[in-house]
Scaffold this motif. Structure first.
Motif, mmCIF file in Angstrom:
data_model
loop_
_atom_site.group_PDB
_atom_site.id
_atom_site.type_symbol
_atom_site.label_atom_id
_atom_site.label_comp_id
_atom_site.label_asym_id
_atom_site.label_seq_id
_atom_site.Cartn_x
_atom_site.Cartn_y
_atom_site.Cartn_z
ATOM 1 N N ARG A 33 2.579 5.720 -8.388
ATOM 2 C CA ARG A 33 1.222 6.127 -8.746
ATOM 3 C C ARG A 33 0.950 5.788 -10.209
ATOM 4 O O ARG A 33 0.998 6.635 -11.091
ATOM 5 N N SER A 71 2.609 1.981 -3.302
ATOM 6 C CA SER A 71 1.638 2.316 -4.353
ATOM 7 C C SER A 71 1.159 3.758 -4.246
ATOM 8 O O SER A 71 0.596 4.293 -5.202
ATOM 9 N N ARG A 72 1.366 4.389 -3.084
ATOM 10 C CA ARG A 72 0.955 5.777 -2.888
ATOM 11 C C ARG A 72 2.108 6.755 -3.094
ATOM 12 O O ARG A 72 1.883 7.965 -3.147
ATOM 13 N N TRP A 88 0.827 -1.201 0.000
ATOM 14 C CA TRP A 88 0.000 0.000 0.000
ATOM 15 C C TRP A 88 0.864 1.254 0.000
ATOM 16 O O TRP A 88 0.611 2.197 -0.753
ATOM 17 N N TRP A 89 1.890 1.271 0.844
ATOM 18 C CA TRP A 89 2.715 2.462 0.992
ATOM 19 C C TRP A 89 3.388 2.837 -0.329
ATOM 20 O O TRP A 89 3.336 3.994 -0.760
#
Length: 312
Positions: A178, A172-173, A169-170
């Motif tokens: 992105r 991907s942000r 998750w981290w």
């Protein structure tokens, strides 16, 4: 972006090809540089892709070797391999070398490619593998982490091992992760982030990341790294945080292993190079340069490659 901006570092994937391995997986690779020169397998960073081989091609440098840059499983166009080990990738390199009819070659691993360079040193045929080069290469998890910044310390002690979902998750942000944005949008956001971060950055990093062509190449490389998502990257981090499955001390002592590290590197501190050299013994050639993690590659890669080629 490649069409709109002529770039010092190649952004295309025109030299890419694939090999079907005996187990049915696809192994993707790209060839760069002097294709009639000595063969060097390039093992990319964490994350990374086969497109990193462009660092050793024109117009970035004068080509001097045949660089065969390989996507690890789950990166770029290479099939995932969820149950793989670090040594498994050395077997993939062996299959590719035989497919390309290479009688001799060297291996170059940068940053997160370090564990795989060591695996190749441990496992590839002695009559074919002539030398190994690690540039700021990550060592096994039992090495001291003195000098490592908190971000990498957390990642390689608990993050990748125990919280893979959070890591996925981290990243991907992050701006470069992105994938919902275009390359130009990610480039623009990176430049905005960098305008703030450069005020506290090391001067060596400022000199590198102020180059627009390099940032465009970083954006393109990350897009290729995450082509299939983030699972390959997270697994890579997990494997690098666990026992490698072999001992550095058991690497054959007639194999030259060149170790280049940066004095100001807080991602893979120079202590990794010192401890790896101590375990290798007399076949280690250690150099510690006045560089950071990133600047070591940008500023020293040509000298390091030339040293590797001499050892072959």
């Amino acid at each position: 972006m490649a069409e709109r901006f002529p770039n010092r570092y190649r952004l295309d994937a025109d030299s890419s090809a694939t090999l079907t391995l005996p187990d049915g997986r696809t192994l993707s690779y790209a060839q760069y540089g002097l294709l009639t020169g000595p063969a060097v397998f390039y093992l990319h960073g964490l994350p990374g892709s086969r497109l990193e081989g462009a660092l050793f091609d024109a117009p970035a440098i004068t080509p001097r070797a045949r660089i065969i840059s390989v996507d690890r499983p789950g990166y770029g166009l290479s099939s995932p391999q969820p149950d793989r080990t670090i040594l498994d990738h050395a077997n993939d390199i062996d299959h590719l070398a035989r497919h390309l009819d290479l009688e001799s070659y060297a291996v170059l691993g940068i940053s997160g490619g370090g564990p795989y360079a060591l695996a190749c040193a441990a496992a590839l045929p002695a009559d074919r593998l002539k030398a190994v080069l690690m540039i700021c290469g990550l060592g096994p998890p039992d090495l001291s982490k003195k000098g490592m910044d908190w971000w990498h310390w957390i990642g390689f002690t608990i993050g990748f091992r125990y919280f893979p979902g959070a890591c996925r998750w981290w990243f991907s942000r992050e701006t470069l992760g992105r994938l919902d944005l275009t390359d130009q949008e990610r480039y623009d956001r990176f430049q905005q982030d960098w305008a703030k971060a450069r005020l506290k950055a090391h001067p060596k990093d400022v000199a590198a990341l102020d180059e627009a062509d390099l940032v465009r190449w970083l954006v393109r490389n990350h897009r290729e790294a995450y082509h299939q998502g983030f699972d390959g990257f997270v697994l890579d981090g997990n494997l690098s945080s666990r026992d490698f499955g072999f001992r550095i001390e058991d690497i054959r002592h007639d194999l030259p292993v060149h170790l280049w590290y940066g004095k100001y590197d807080t991602s893979v501190p120079p202590g990794h190079g010192e401890e790896i050299a101590a375990r290798l013994g007399p076949n280690a050639r250690l150099k510690i340069e006045d560089e950071t993690h990133g600047s070591l590659t940008w500023n020293c890669r040509v000298r390091a490659l030339d040293e590797l080629l001499e050892a072959m």
